[in-house]
Design a protein around this motif. Structure first.
Motif, mmCIF file in Angstrom:
data_model
loop_
_atom_site.group_PDB
_atom_site.id
_atom_site.type_symbol
_atom_site.label_atom_id
_atom_site.label_comp_id
_atom_site.label_asym_id
_atom_site.label_seq_id
_atom_site.Cartn_x
_atom_site.Cartn_y
_atom_site.Cartn_z
ATOM 1 N N UNK A 75 -3.150 13.906 0.624
ATOM 2 C CA UNK A 75 -4.579 14.218 0.729
ATOM 3 C C UNK A 75 -4.872 15.199 1.854
ATOM 4 N N UNK A 76 -5.876 16.028 1.604
ATOM 5 C CA UNK A 76 -6.331 16.929 2.663
ATOM 6 C C UNK A 76 -7.019 16.110 3.748
ATOM 7 N N UNK A 77 -7.126 16.697 4.921
ATOM 8 C CA UNK A 77 -7.745 15.992 6.035
ATOM 9 C C UNK A 77 -9.177 15.594 5.676
ATOM 10 N N UNK A 78 -9.468 14.321 5.877
ATOM 11 C CA UNK A 78 -10.793 13.805 5.575
ATOM 12 C C UNK A 78 -10.929 13.250 4.168
ATOM 13 N N UNK A 79 -9.894 13.408 3.304
ATOM 14 C CA UNK A 79 -9.961 12.923 1.931
ATOM 15 C C UNK A 79 -9.021 11.746 1.680
ATOM 16 N N UNK A 80 -8.485 11.185 2.766
ATOM 17 C CA UNK A 80 -7.520 10.097 2.612
ATOM 18 C C UNK A 80 -8.115 8.906 1.851
ATOM 19 N N UNK A 81 -9.381 8.632 2.059
ATOM 20 C CA UNK A 81 -9.998 7.471 1.415
ATOM 21 C C UNK A 81 -10.170 7.642 -0.087
ATOM 22 N N UNK A 82 -10.093 8.883 -0.576
ATOM 23 C CA UNK A 82 -10.265 9.145 -1.998
ATOM 24 C C UNK A 82 -8.979 8.906 -2.789
ATOM 25 N N UNK A 83 -7.843 8.963 -2.111
ATOM 26 C CA UNK A 83 -6.554 8.724 -2.763
ATOM 27 C C UNK A 83 -6.291 7.224 -2.809
ATOM 28 N N UNK A 84 -5.420 6.795 -3.734
ATOM 29 C CA UNK A 84 -5.097 5.382 -3.816
ATOM 30 C C UNK A 84 -3.590 5.207 -4.027
ATOM 31 N N UNK A 85 -3.142 3.999 -3.772
ATOM 32 C CA UNK A 85 -1.713 3.716 -3.831
ATOM 33 C C UNK A 85 -1.330 3.215 -5.219
ATOM 34 N N UNK A 86 -0.240 3.756 -5.767
ATOM 35 C CA UNK A 86 0.290 3.305 -7.058
ATOM 36 C C UNK A 86 1.550 2.490 -6.816
ATOM 37 N N UNK A 87 1.516 1.223 -7.184
ATOM 38 C CA UNK A 87 2.676 0.344 -6.969
ATOM 39 C C UNK A 87 3.914 0.792 -7.741
ATOM 40 N N UNK A 88 3.805 1.061 -9.069
ATOM 41 C CA UNK A 88 5.012 1.474 -9.810
ATOM 42 C C UNK A 88 5.627 2.765 -9.266
ATOM 43 N N UNK A 89 4.783 3.719 -8.865
ATOM 44 C CA UNK A 89 5.301 4.997 -8.342
ATOM 45 C C UNK A 89 5.639 4.926 -6.862
ATOM 46 N N UNK A 90 5.142 3.891 -6.195
ATOM 47 C CA UNK A 90 5.392 3.686 -4.767
ATOM 48 C C UNK A 90 4.952 4.884 -3.924
ATOM 49 N N UNK A 91 3.718 5.312 -4.148
ATOM 50 C CA UNK A 91 3.177 6.425 -3.359
ATOM 51 C C UNK A 91 1.668 6.503 -3.586
ATOM 52 N N UNK A 92 1.004 7.263 -2.718
ATOM 53 C CA UNK A 92 -0.413 7.511 -2.915
ATOM 54 C C UNK A 92 -0.588 8.656 -3.903
ATOM 55 N N UNK A 93 -1.640 8.561 -4.718
ATOM 56 C CA UNK A 93 -1.882 9.561 -5.763
ATOM 57 C C UNK A 93 -3.329 10.038 -5.669
#
Length: 300
Positions: A108-126
Protein backbone atom coordinates in the motif's frame (compact mmCIF):
# COMPACT_ATOMS: atom_id res chain seq x y z
CA UNK A 1 2.84 -4.86 13.98
CA UNK A 2 1.65 -8.33 14.95
CA UNK A 3 -1.66 -6.91 16.18
CA UNK A 4 -2.12 -5.05 12.89
CA UNK A 5 -1.61 -8.21 10.81
CA UNK A 6 -3.97 -10.14 13.06
CA UNK A 7 -6.68 -7.47 12.71
CA UNK A 8 -6.27 -7.56 8.93
CA UNK A 9 -6.72 -11.32 8.99
CA UNK A 10 -9.89 -11.03 11.08
CA UNK A 11 -11.38 -8.34 8.86
CA UNK A 12 -10.58 -10.33 5.71
CA UNK A 13 -12.42 -13.36 7.08
CA UNK A 14 -15.45 -11.28 8.00
CA UNK A 15 -15.65 -9.35 4.71
CA UNK A 16 -14.60 -11.99 2.19
CA UNK A 17 -17.41 -13.05 -0.17
CA UNK A 18 -16.31 -16.67 0.22
CA UNK A 19 -17.05 -16.55 3.94
CA UNK A 20 -20.65 -15.33 3.58
CA UNK A 21 -23.83 -17.35 3.62
CA UNK A 22 -23.33 -20.82 5.04
CA UNK A 23 -20.81 -23.62 4.92
CA UNK A 24 -18.58 -23.87 1.88
CA UNK A 25 -17.57 -27.07 0.10
CA UNK A 26 -14.25 -28.59 1.23
CA UNK A 27 -11.32 -27.19 -0.73
CA UNK A 28 -10.17 -30.52 -2.16
CA UNK A 29 -13.67 -31.16 -3.59
CA UNK A 30 -13.93 -27.66 -5.05
CA UNK A 31 -10.58 -28.03 -6.80
CA UNK A 32 -11.59 -31.39 -8.27
CA UNK A 33 -14.98 -30.27 -9.59
CA UNK A 34 -14.49 -26.67 -10.70
CA UNK A 35 -11.86 -27.12 -13.45
CA UNK A 36 -14.10 -29.72 -15.11
CA UNK A 37 -17.08 -27.42 -14.77
CA UNK A 38 -15.10 -24.61 -16.40
CA UNK A 39 -13.95 -26.80 -19.30
CA UNK A 40 -17.41 -28.24 -19.95
CA UNK A 41 -19.14 -24.85 -19.75
CA UNK A 42 -16.66 -23.09 -22.07
CA UNK A 43 -16.81 -25.99 -24.55
CA UNK A 44 -20.62 -25.82 -24.48
CA UNK A 45 -20.52 -22.08 -25.22
CA UNK A 46 -18.21 -22.55 -28.20
CA UNK A 47 -20.15 -25.56 -29.53
CA UNK A 48 -23.54 -23.86 -29.29
CA UNK A 49 -22.26 -20.69 -30.95
CA UNK A 50 -20.74 -22.58 -33.87
CA UNK A 51 -23.77 -24.87 -34.23
CA UNK A 52 -26.32 -22.05 -34.40
CA UNK A 53 -24.06 -20.01 -36.68
CA UNK A 54 -23.57 -22.75 -39.31
CA UNK A 55 -27.08 -24.20 -38.97
CA UNK A 56 -28.86 -20.86 -39.42
CA UNK A 57 -26.52 -19.19 -41.92
CA UNK A 58 -25.93 -22.10 -44.28
CA UNK A 59 -29.04 -24.27 -43.86
CA UNK A 60 -32.05 -22.36 -42.50
CA UNK A 61 -31.93 -18.89 -44.02
CA UNK A 62 -31.11 -19.92 -47.63
CA UNK A 63 -34.62 -21.40 -47.60
CA UNK A 64 -36.14 -17.95 -46.95
CA UNK A 65 -33.79 -15.30 -48.34
CA UNK A 66 -32.42 -14.38 -51.73
CA UNK A 67 -28.76 -13.77 -52.49
CA UNK A 68 -28.74 -10.20 -51.11
CA UNK A 69 -30.64 -11.17 -47.96
CA UNK A 70 -28.34 -14.11 -47.36
CA UNK A 71 -25.30 -11.83 -47.76
CA UNK A 72 -26.66 -9.35 -45.20
CA UNK A 73 -27.60 -12.16 -42.81
CA UNK A 74 -24.15 -13.70 -43.25
CA UNK A 75 -22.35 -10.43 -42.43
CA UNK A 76 -24.50 -9.72 -39.35
CA UNK A 77 -24.29 -13.30 -38.06
CA UNK A 78 -20.54 -13.48 -38.62
CA UNK A 79 -20.00 -10.19 -36.77
CA UNK A 80 -22.09 -11.42 -33.82
CA UNK A 81 -20.35 -14.82 -33.71
CA UNK A 82 -16.95 -13.11 -33.90
CA UNK A 83 -17.84 -10.91 -30.92
CA UNK A 84 -19.21 -13.85 -28.91
CA UNK A 85 -16.14 -16.02 -29.45
CA UNK A 86 -13.65 -13.14 -29.37
CA UNK A 87 -14.92 -11.74 -26.08
CA UNK A 88 -15.17 -15.25 -24.63
CA UNK A 89 -11.55 -15.95 -25.57
CA UNK A 90 -10.34 -12.62 -24.19
CA UNK A 91 -12.31 -13.08 -20.98
CA UNK A 92 -10.94 -16.58 -20.50
CA UNK A 93 -7.31 -15.68 -21.22
CA UNK A 94 -7.08 -12.31 -19.43
CA UNK A 95 -5.55 -12.64 -15.97
CA UNK A 96 -6.88 -10.75 -12.97
CA UNK A 97 -4.59 -12.15 -10.33
CA UNK A 98 -2.84 -9.88 -7.86
CA UNK A 99 0.30 -11.80 -8.91
CA UNK A 100 0.19 -10.07 -12.31
CA UNK A 101 1.09 -6.76 -10.68
CA UNK A 102 4.73 -5.64 -10.57
CA UNK A 103 6.39 -6.06 -7.13
CA UNK A 104 6.65 -2.32 -6.52
CA UNK A 105 2.85 -1.91 -6.36
CA UNK A 106 2.21 -4.96 -4.17
CA UNK A 107 2.29 -2.82 -1.05
CA UNK A 108 0.00 0.00 0.00
CA UNK A 109 0.98 3.58 -0.63
CA UNK A 110 1.64 5.74 2.39
CA UNK A 111 -1.61 6.52 4.14
CA UNK A 112 -3.55 3.70 2.40
CA UNK A 113 -2.53 0.86 4.70
CA UNK A 114 -6.00 0.66 6.24
CA UNK A 115 -7.58 0.04 2.83
CA UNK A 116 -5.60 -3.16 2.22
CA UNK A 117 -6.51 -6.42 3.93
CA UNK A 118 -4.79 -9.67 4.78
CA UNK A 119 -5.48 -12.87 2.81
CA UNK A 120 -4.90 -16.03 4.84
CA UNK A 121 -4.52 -18.48 1.90
CA UNK A 122 -2.08 -16.14 0.10
CA UNK A 123 -0.38 -15.14 3.36
CA UNK A 124 -0.03 -11.48 2.43
CA UNK A 125 -1.86 -8.17 2.31
CA UNK A 126 -3.80 -7.47 -0.88
CA UNK A 127 -5.31 -4.32 -2.45
CA UNK A 128 -8.82 -3.07 -1.70
CA UNK A 129 -11.64 -4.86 -3.57
CA UNK A 130 -9.38 -7.90 -4.11
CA UNK A 131 -10.64 -11.23 -2.80
CA UNK A 132 -9.40 -14.79 -2.84
CA UNK A 133 -10.90 -17.27 -5.33
CA UNK A 134 -10.74 -20.90 -4.22
CA UNK A 135 -11.04 -22.11 -7.80
CA UNK A 136 -8.21 -19.92 -9.13
CA UNK A 137 -6.22 -20.33 -5.86
CA UNK A 138 -5.24 -16.67 -5.84
CA UNK A 139 -6.53 -13.21 -5.01
CA UNK A 140 -8.36 -11.48 -7.85
CA UNK A 141 -8.29 -7.73 -8.49
CA UNK A 142 -11.81 -6.34 -7.98
CA UNK A 143 -13.24 -9.86 -7.93
CA UNK A 144 -16.81 -9.84 -9.26
CA UNK A 145 -17.37 -13.61 -9.36
CA UNK A 146 -15.94 -16.82 -10.79
CA UNK A 147 -17.85 -17.73 -13.94
CA UNK A 148 -17.73 -21.31 -15.22
CA UNK A 149 -19.09 -20.20 -18.59
CA UNK A 150 -15.91 -18.24 -19.31
CA UNK A 151 -13.65 -20.50 -17.25
CA UNK A 152 -12.17 -17.61 -15.31
CA UNK A 153 -12.74 -15.08 -12.57
CA UNK A 154 -14.46 -11.92 -13.73
CA UNK A 155 -12.58 -8.98 -12.32
CA UNK A 156 -10.80 -5.72 -12.98
CA UNK A 157 -8.99 -6.68 -16.20
CA UNK A 158 -11.64 -8.71 -18.03
CA UNK A 159 -15.04 -7.41 -16.91
CA UNK A 160 -15.31 -5.52 -20.19
CA UNK A 161 -15.05 -8.77 -22.17
CA UNK A 162 -17.52 -10.57 -19.92
CA UNK A 163 -20.12 -7.82 -20.32
CA UNK A 164 -19.90 -7.77 -24.13
CA UNK A 165 -19.75 -11.57 -24.31
CA UNK A 166 -23.06 -11.86 -22.44
CA UNK A 167 -24.56 -9.05 -24.57
CA UNK A 168 -23.66 -10.65 -27.91
CA UNK A 169 -24.61 -14.14 -26.69
CA UNK A 170 -28.08 -12.78 -25.91
CA UNK A 171 -28.40 -10.91 -29.24
CA UNK A 172 -27.03 -13.80 -31.30
CA UNK A 173 -29.37 -16.29 -29.62
CA UNK A 174 -32.35 -14.01 -30.23
CA UNK A 175 -31.47 -13.83 -33.94
CA UNK A 176 -31.05 -17.61 -34.06
CA UNK A 177 -34.42 -18.09 -32.35
CA UNK A 178 -36.12 -15.91 -34.95
CA UNK A 179 -34.46 -17.87 -37.79
CA UNK A 180 -35.36 -21.22 -36.27
CA UNK A 181 -38.97 -20.22 -35.57
CA UNK A 182 -39.32 -19.37 -39.26
CA UNK A 183 -37.94 -22.79 -40.13
CA UNK A 184 -40.19 -24.55 -37.61
CA UNK A 185 -43.28 -22.64 -38.77
CA UNK A 186 -42.58 -23.65 -42.36
CA UNK A 187 -42.83 -27.27 -41.24
CA UNK A 188 -46.01 -26.73 -39.21
CA UNK A 189 -44.35 -26.38 -35.82
CA UNK A 190 -45.39 -23.45 -33.60
CA UNK A 191 -43.65 -22.08 -30.53
CA UNK A 192 -46.44 -23.33 -28.27
CA UNK A 193 -45.57 -26.88 -29.34
CA UNK A 194 -42.51 -26.64 -27.10
CA UNK A 195 -44.82 -27.34 -24.17
CA UNK A 196 -46.59 -30.34 -25.68
CA UNK A 197 -43.81 -32.93 -25.61
CA UNK A 198 -45.83 -35.20 -23.31
CA UNK A 199 -48.76 -35.06 -25.76
CA UNK A 200 -46.46 -35.89 -28.67
CA UNK A 201 -45.07 -38.97 -26.91
CA UNK A 202 -48.54 -40.09 -25.79
CA UNK A 203 -50.00 -39.89 -29.32
CA UNK A 204 -46.94 -41.59 -30.80
CA UNK A 205 -47.31 -44.37 -28.23
CA UNK A 206 -50.99 -44.91 -29.13
CA UNK A 207 -50.56 -44.45 -32.88
CA UNK A 208 -46.97 -45.18 -33.96
CA UNK A 209 -45.90 -43.28 -37.06
CA UNK A 210 -48.23 -40.30 -36.49
CA UNK A 211 -45.25 -37.94 -36.19
CA UNK A 212 -41.71 -37.80 -37.51
CA UNK A 213 -40.60 -38.32 -33.94
CA UNK A 214 -36.88 -37.64 -34.47
CA UNK A 215 -37.53 -34.31 -36.21
CA UNK A 216 -40.12 -33.26 -33.61
CA UNK A 217 -37.72 -33.95 -30.75
CA UNK A 218 -34.80 -32.27 -32.56
CA UNK A 219 -36.66 -29.04 -33.33
CA UNK A 220 -37.95 -28.88 -29.75
CA UNK A 221 -34.41 -29.34 -28.47
CA UNK A 222 -33.02 -26.61 -30.75
CA UNK A 223 -35.71 -24.09 -29.79
CA UNK A 224 -35.37 -24.91 -26.09
CA UNK A 225 -31.61 -24.33 -26.25
CA UNK A 226 -32.33 -21.09 -28.11
CA UNK A 227 -34.57 -19.85 -25.32
CA UNK A 228 -32.05 -20.86 -22.65
CA UNK A 229 -29.27 -19.13 -24.62
CA UNK A 230 -31.28 -15.89 -24.60
CA UNK A 231 -32.44 -15.89 -20.99
CA UNK A 232 -29.21 -16.91 -19.25
CA UNK A 233 -26.79 -14.43 -20.88
CA UNK A 234 -29.58 -11.84 -20.80
CA UNK A 235 -29.73 -12.12 -17.01
CA UNK A 236 -25.94 -11.94 -16.82
CA UNK A 237 -25.83 -8.85 -19.03
CA UNK A 238 -28.53 -7.03 -17.06
CA UNK A 239 -26.79 -7.89 -13.79
CA UNK A 240 -23.54 -6.51 -15.20
CA UNK A 241 -25.26 -3.28 -16.19
CA UNK A 242 -26.48 -2.89 -12.60
CA UNK A 243 -23.06 -3.77 -11.19
CA UNK A 244 -21.19 -1.38 -13.47
CA UNK A 245 -23.79 1.37 -12.95
CA UNK A 246 -23.11 1.23 -9.19
CA UNK A 247 -19.39 0.44 -9.62
CA UNK A 248 -19.97 -2.54 -7.34
CA UNK A 249 -19.45 -6.30 -7.63
CA UNK A 250 -21.90 -9.17 -8.00
CA UNK A 251 -21.93 -10.28 -4.38
CA UNK A 252 -22.57 -6.67 -3.23
CA UNK A 253 -24.65 -5.33 -6.12
CA UNK A 254 -26.28 -2.48 -4.21
CA UNK A 255 -23.03 -1.18 -2.71
CA UNK A 256 -22.45 2.34 -4.07
CA UNK A 257 -19.27 3.08 -2.11
CA UNK A 258 -17.24 3.46 -5.30
CA UNK A 259 -19.96 5.07 -7.42
CA UNK A 260 -18.30 7.95 -9.31
CA UNK A 261 -21.15 8.62 -11.71
CA UNK A 262 -22.35 6.50 -14.61
CA UNK A 263 -19.83 7.86 -17.16
CA UNK A 264 -16.81 7.31 -14.89
CA UNK A 265 -18.12 3.95 -13.69
CA UNK A 266 -18.36 2.57 -17.22
CA UNK A 267 -14.98 4.10 -18.01
CA UNK A 268 -13.36 2.09 -15.19
CA UNK A 269 -14.71 -1.13 -16.70
CA UNK A 270 -14.60 -0.46 -20.45
CA UNK A 271 -11.45 1.65 -20.48
CA UNK A 272 -10.58 4.87 -22.25
CA UNK A 273 -12.67 4.15 -25.37
CA UNK A 274 -15.72 3.13 -23.34
CA UNK A 275 -18.64 2.05 -25.54
CA UNK A 276 -16.56 1.79 -28.71
CA UNK A 277 -15.35 -1.50 -27.23
CA UNK A 278 -18.78 -2.88 -28.13
CA UNK A 279 -17.65 -3.11 -31.75
CA UNK A 280 -14.81 -5.59 -31.26
CA UNK A 281 -12.86 -7.36 -28.51
CA UNK A 282 -9.68 -6.37 -30.38
CA UNK A 283 -10.18 -2.63 -29.80
CA UNK A 284 -7.48 -1.45 -27.40
CA UNK A 285 -8.97 0.45 -24.49
CA UNK A 286 -6.51 0.96 -21.60
CA UNK A 287 -8.00 0.96 -18.11
CA UNK A 288 -7.61 4.02 -15.91
CA UNK A 289 -5.50 2.25 -13.24
CA UNK A 290 -3.97 -1.09 -12.32
CA UNK A 291 -6.65 -2.20 -9.85
CA UNK A 292 -4.98 -1.27 -6.57
CA UNK A 293 -6.20 2.28 -5.95
CA UNK A 294 -9.95 2.89 -5.96
CA UNK A 295 -11.59 6.26 -5.52
CA UNK A 296 -14.72 6.27 -3.40
CA UNK A 297 -17.41 8.83 -2.79
CA UNK A 298 -15.59 9.91 0.31
CA UNK A 299 -12.34 10.60 -1.54
CA UNK A 300 -13.72 12.40 -4.61
Amino acid sequence: MENTVESLRLRAKMDSPDQRGGVSMPKRIVKRIKPWADTIAVSMNVSMTLFFYFFDVFYVMPQFLGIFGQAVHFVVSTWIAYNILGNLRACTRTLNSVDTLPPEVLKPAEGEESLWHYCDPCQRTVPPRSWHCKTCSTCILKRDHHCNFVGNCVGHNNQRYFMWFSFYAMIGSALALYDNLLYAHKHGFEFVNLFTMHYLLFVEYLHPGTFDLLWEILIRFILTMNVFAIVFPGVLFISQLVVVRNNSVMYKTADCTYDLGIWNNFGQVLGRRRFWTCLSPDIKSPLSHNGTQWESKGTV
